[in-house]
Design a protein around this motif. Structure first.
Motif, short mmCIF file in Angstrom:
data_model
loop_
_atom_site.label_atom_id
_atom_site.label_comp_id
_atom_site.label_asym_id
_atom_site.label_seq_id
_atom_site.Cartn_x
_atom_site.Cartn_y
_atom_site.Cartn_z
N PHE A 153 0.84 -1.21 0.00
CA PHE A 153 0.00 0.00 0.00
C PHE A 153 0.87 1.25 0.00
O PHE A 153 2.00 1.24 0.51
N PHE A 154 0.31 2.31 -0.54
CA PHE A 154 1.07 3.57 -0.66
C PHE A 154 0.13 4.75 -0.43
O PHE A 154 -0.94 4.82 -1.04
N HIS A 155 0.53 5.63 0.46
CA HIS A 155 -0.24 6.84 0.73
C HIS A 155 0.67 8.05 0.51
O HIS A 155 1.84 8.01 0.90
N GLN A 156 0.11 9.10 -0.06
CA GLN A 156 0.95 10.28 -0.34
C GLN A 156 0.12 11.55 -0.28
O GLN A 156 -1.01 11.59 -0.79
N ILE A 157 0.67 12.57 0.36
CA ILE A 157 0.08 13.90 0.33
C ILE A 157 0.90 14.73 -0.64
O ILE A 157 2.13 14.84 -0.51
N LEU A 158 0.24 15.30 -1.64
CA LEU A 158 0.92 16.08 -2.67
C LEU A 158 0.64 17.56 -2.43
O LEU A 158 -0.52 17.97 -2.36
N ILE A 159 1.70 18.34 -2.25
CA ILE A 159 1.56 19.77 -1.97
C ILE A 159 2.33 20.51 -3.07
O ILE A 159 3.55 20.33 -3.21
N ALA A 160 1.63 21.32 -3.85
CA ALA A 160 2.28 21.94 -5.00
C ALA A 160 1.95 23.43 -5.08
O ALA A 160 0.88 23.87 -4.62
N ARG A 161 2.85 24.17 -5.69
CA ARG A 161 2.60 25.59 -5.93
C ARG A 161 3.08 25.95 -7.33
O ARG A 161 4.19 25.59 -7.73
N LYS A 162 2.21 26.64 -8.04
CA LYS A 162 2.61 27.20 -9.33
C LYS A 162 3.27 28.53 -9.02
O LYS A 162 2.59 29.53 -8.73
N VAL A 163 4.60 28.56 -9.02
CA VAL A 163 5.34 29.73 -8.57
C VAL A 163 5.23 30.85 -9.60
O VAL A 163 4.95 32.00 -9.26
N THR A 164 5.48 30.52 -10.84
CA THR A 164 5.28 31.45 -11.95
C THR A 164 4.52 30.68 -13.02
O THR A 164 4.24 29.49 -12.87
N ASN A 165 4.23 31.35 -14.11
CA ASN A 165 3.53 30.67 -15.20
C ASN A 165 4.36 29.50 -15.73
O ASN A 165 3.81 28.53 -16.26
N LYS A 166 5.68 29.58 -15.56
CA LYS A 166 6.54 28.53 -16.10
C LYS A 166 6.97 27.51 -15.06
O LYS A 166 7.18 26.35 -15.37
N LEU A 167 7.16 27.97 -13.82
CA LEU A 167 7.75 27.10 -12.80
C LEU A 167 6.71 26.62 -11.79
O LEU A 167 6.00 27.42 -11.18
#
Lengths: 348, 138
Positions: free
Chosen positions: A187-201
């Protein structure tokens, strides 16, 4: 000292199901819209959740925070080839036996992606031996729920939860590999936390927990001659994945992943993985071509049993990546393999 | 004389053969595409500013360019495979249509032109594509 298998068949299926149920029962007003599941508020001045933090549910070996729009069906075709260390004769691994996963997923309700897939090669704990590559098919079922989406003035990041349960269906009539059927589960559990810093990054941090129902163990004699069972590896393995996407053009991006193991095991500590490559997107497809250290195409197996290393590797005396350490030689420099993912999206 | 006939035949027969092959791949004429009155008069709710045009261009590059081409001339790499003429968006035939009519056609699709209302559920984004199509006028 005697090697033995330790079975710890817990009810790990119920936890993710309950968590998803709780998330679904939350008031929708408390949750931001998904990056790709935007409603249509007509006032143009209204601040909306950011879109396209990533352009695919995959970024190399890792999931992204993205959940496609409701009604999307996606087919995944994934390959991992041999390691590059055999050079030209093996065409840097491209001619080596490859690992394959075919997956299918669907978004039946807003923010929730449900999928399954099957994988050719996986790794397993061999009783009274060590970890070894075994053929599957390994079937997996997975869920991803978008909890919040980055919105200016409201949420600085997007957060999703991903869970994957895998079952190896390899024939094993004499129970040489799997003593009990419950040993086939991981089994695998994951919390994904993301930020679109700029339009490219775009950047993402994703802590994860892998659980395996069986690990090897051994007996040691206590002072009073009683036998104590010691696990050679932990049942649970913590890791963290750091990912980045940089858009070169509207449809072409560079991608980078680093997966760091956190849990320390008594033996067989897995290696970290570094992957880097390029992504091409069209209206309905995503093509990702990259180098990586992960071979197994299953997050729980990859994080627990990765033997390739980005910074130095162990040269095994055989081609079996699970050759015991004492039969191997440490070699400087990384050992990578070529991987590619293709996804096809349909909207219903 | 016999030589002349043979040499003429060498050029004419392959030419006829090639013509016969290629004539089968010509685009069929674009049939009329009626737009409901509701859409003809629909108001564009997204101002045609730099932000909207940039968003429209991004969507165009991802979803439209492969058939309609970089400049909307109908010369994208997939255009040759289409049964329907993709049109030249730089000309009055497209530019004279109302924003609502273009919105309807992008949303609903027809024949080779796919419907985008499910793939792009945010109507503001479809208006942004309309705003970008306006910049293709010559």
């Amino acid at each position: 000292m005697k090697l033995l298998l330790i079975n710890k068949a817990k009810c790990w299926v119920t936890a993710p199901v309950l968590l998803i149920g709780c998330l679904l029962s939350l008031n929708g007003n408390l949750l931001a819209q998904d990056s790709t599941v935007a409603e249509a508020p007509r006032a143009p001045a209204k601040v909306k959740p950011v879109k396209n933090t990533f352009q695919s549910v995959w970024l190399g070996d890792n999931q992204t925070v993205m959940v496609p729009v409701k009604g999307s069906m996606e087919m995944d075709i994934m390959h991992r080839f041999g390691t590059w260390n055999n050079g030209y004769q093996d065409f840097w691994g491209l001619f080596a036996p490859s690992n394959i996963r075919i997956g299918l997923s669907y978004v039946p309700v807003k923010k929730l992606n449900v999928g399954f897939g099957f994988t050719k090669t996986t790794a397993a704990v061999i009783p009274q031996a060590t970890i070894s590559s075994v053929s599957g098919p390994l079937w997996d079922g997975n869920l991803k729920y978008s909890i919040i989406t980055q919105t200016k003035g409201k949420y600085p990041v997007s957060v999703s939860y991903y869970v994957n349960a895998s079952f190896n269906t390899k024939k094993d009539p004499n129970h040489d590999i799997y003593r009990y059927n419950s040993d086939r589960w991981s089994f695998f559990h994951q919390i994904l936390i993301a930020r679109k810093v700029t339009n490219k990054l775009s950047l993402q941090v994703a802590p994860s927990l892998s659980h395996h129902n069986v690990v090897n163990g051994y007996y040691t004699k206590e002072n009073d001659s009683t036998l104590k069972i010691n696990p050679s590896m932990e049942f649970e393995h913590f890791a963290v994945a750091i990912s980045a996407r940089y858009k070169l053009t509207t449809v072409t991006s560079l991608m980078l992943n680093y997966d760091q193991p956190i849990t320390r095991h008594a033996t067989n500590n897995p290696n970290p993985s570094l992957s880097f490559g390029i992504e091409f997107n069209t209206s309905s497809h995503s093509f990702q071509l990259f180098f990586t250290n992960f071979f197994y195409l299953n997050p729980a197996i990859n994080n627990m049993y990765n033997t390739n290393n980005p910074f130095g590797y162990t040269d095994h005396s055989t081609n079996d990546p699970a050759t015991p350490e004492d039969e191997s030689t440490k070699v400087k420099g990384g050992r990578f393999l070529i991987g590619f993912n293709i996804t096809r999206l349909w909207n219903y | 004389m016999k030589k002349k006939v043979i040499s003429t035949g060498i050029f004419v027969i392959p030419a006829l053969f090639i013509f016969g092959l290629t004539s089968g791949f010509k685009f069929s004429d674009q049939k009329p595409w009626p737009v409901p009155d509701k859409y003809k008069t629909m108001k564009n709710t997204v101002a045609s500013d730099a932000e909207s045009i940039a968003a429209g261009k991004t969507l165009w590059t991802t979803h439209c360019k492969s058939c309609h081409g970089t400049k909307g001339l109908g010369d994208g790499p997939k255009a040759a495979q289409l049964k329907t003429e993709p049109g030249d968006f730089s000309k009055a035939e497209t530019q004279s249509q109302t924003d609502g009519a273009l919105f309807y056609k992008i949303s609903e699709g027809r024949d080779d032109m796919p419907s985008f209302k499910k793939k792009i559920p945010d109507q503001d984004e479809i208006w942004s594509i309309v705003n970008y199509v306006r910049t293709l006028k010559k």
